[in-house]
Design an enzyme around this catalytic site. Sequence first.
Site, PDB file in Angstrom:
ATOM      1  CG  LEU A   1      -2.106  -0.995   1.128  1.00 50.22           C
ATOM      2  CD1 LEU A   1      -3.018  -0.828   2.325  1.00 50.22           C
ATOM      3  CD2 LEU A   1      -2.897  -0.842  -0.162  1.00 50.22           C
ATOM      4  CG  HIS A   2       3.091   1.916  -3.594  1.00 51.91           C
ATOM      5  ND1 HIS A   2       2.680   2.750  -4.605  1.00 51.91           N
ATOM      6  CD2 HIS A   2       2.984   0.653  -4.081  1.00 51.91           C
ATOM      7  CE1 HIS A   2       2.348   2.025  -5.667  1.00 51.91           C
ATOM      8  NE2 HIS A   2       2.525   0.747  -5.364  1.00 51.91           N
ATOM      9  CB  ALA A   3       2.050   7.214  -2.934  1.00 57.25           C
TER      10      ALA A   3
ATOM     11  CB  ALA B   1      -2.156   4.400   0.218  1.00 57.15           C
TER      12      ALA B   1
END
Length: 87
Positions: free
Chosen positions: A14-16, A19
Site C-alpha cells: 500500500l504505497h502512495a 493507498a
Amino acid sequence: MIRFTVEVTVSGGLHARPASVLVNLLNGYRSTAKMIYNNKQANGKSILSVMALGVKTGDELTFEIDGEDEKQAVADVRALFERNFAI
C-alpha cells in the site's frame, strides 16, 4: 460493524498510489473505516494514516467498517483488492 481480512497482492504494497485509491474509495461512504495491521490501527480515510501502517505485498490487512452504508463499502473494498487495484 463488519470485520474482514484481505491479502494485499498489489505490487509494492500500500504505497502512495494504491493507498490513495483506497482512501478515495472509503471517503465516498458515510461509514467509518478502521484498518488493522501488525497491532497498529489506522483511519482508512486518511492517506497518512494508511501509509504509516507500512503494509507490504503478501501481508494480511483487517478492516472494520461501521455505518449505514457499510455493506456497500465492504463490497467495494473487497472488489478493489480482488482486481488488484486496477481502476
